[in-house]
Design a protein around this motif. Structure first.
Motif, short mmCIF file in Angstrom:
data_model
loop_
_atom_site.label_atom_id
_atom_site.label_comp_id
_atom_site.label_asym_id
_atom_site.label_seq_id
_atom_site.Cartn_x
_atom_site.Cartn_y
_atom_site.Cartn_z
N LEU A 85 30.40 39.81 42.97
CA LEU A 85 31.72 39.18 42.89
C LEU A 85 32.34 38.81 44.23
O LEU A 85 31.86 39.18 45.29
N GLN A 89 37.97 38.13 41.85
CA GLN A 89 37.13 37.91 40.68
C GLN A 89 36.89 39.24 39.98
O GLN A 89 36.58 40.24 40.62
N LYS A 90 37.06 39.27 38.67
CA LYS A 90 36.87 40.51 37.90
C LYS A 90 35.47 40.63 37.31
O LYS A 90 34.97 41.72 37.10
N GLU A 91 34.86 39.49 37.00
CA GLU A 91 33.51 39.49 36.43
C GLU A 91 32.91 38.10 36.55
O GLU A 91 33.60 37.13 36.85
N ASN A 104 30.98 46.22 41.82
CA ASN A 104 31.89 45.20 42.33
C ASN A 104 32.17 45.55 43.79
O ASN A 104 32.91 46.49 44.07
N THR A 106 33.84 43.99 45.98
CA THR A 106 35.12 43.53 46.52
C THR A 106 36.18 44.61 46.46
O THR A 106 37.27 44.43 47.00
N ILE A 107 35.89 45.72 45.79
CA ILE A 107 36.85 46.82 45.75
C ILE A 107 36.30 47.96 46.61
O ILE A 107 35.10 48.04 46.85
#
Length: 177
Positions: A85, A89-91, A104, A106-107
């Motif tokens: 991701l 963006q979540k998915e 993910n 990005t977290i």
């Protein structure tokens, strides 16, 4: 002699059980059906322990070089973002369709439930090892077959910064001139 016969019987029973499982088709390998909790735990623990052990002696270079961030960002955008991701963006079709689901990136690492996290150097070593060698039967390719260590470290440097990037910053850093 009795112990030897008992061991032989156990080996034969084990081989028979394994053969039955392998050739009966009773194990569901569909990616849209999750493993049982026990199987999932066994696979996760095996993977995490294997990566930690394999990566423990990797020397981490200085990852704050802006050039690493820029070159790693371009590679991440082309090679990783569809599964791991982009900021905001979540998915994606890939992240939803893969099992086990790719993390993910990005977290922050602390947000990933159920995973043990060590210091920054340990995380960098593990990320480098995973990017270079991939993970069997997970969808994670071994980029070390086509990319040298410097390029892989650039992706690690970018991944370290990724959770702090806004979608706008991400777009600027990953843009090709």
């Amino acid at each position: 002699m009795k112990i030897l016969k008992l061991l032989l019987l156990l080996v034969v029973l084990g081989i028979a059980a394994a053969t039955t499982v392998i050739y009966s088709g009773i194990v569901n390998v569909a990616a849209d059906e999750p493993h049982s909790d026990l199987v999932y735990w066994l696979l996760e623990e095996t993977r995490e322990t294997s990566i930690k052990k394999a990566a423990e002696d990797i020397e981490v270079p200085d990852l704050v070089d802006p050039e690493l961030l820029l070159s790693g960002g371009v590679d991440y955008n082309f090679m990783c973002a569809s599964c791991h991701l982009k900021p905001g963006q979540k998915e994606s079709d890939m992240s939803v369709g893969l099992y086990p689901a790719p993390p993910n990136l990005t977290i922050s690492a602390e947000s990933h439930e159920g995973h043990e996290h060590g210091d920054d150097a340990q995380k960098a070593r593990k990320n480098f090892w995973v990017i270079k060698h991939g993970i069997k039967a997970s969808g994670m390719p071994a980029w070390g077959k086509t990319h040298d260590d410097k390029r892989i470290w650039a992706m690690v440097a970018f991944i370290n910064r990724l959770p702090t990037l806004t979608p706008e910053q991400y777009q600027i850093i990953t843009a090709i001139e």
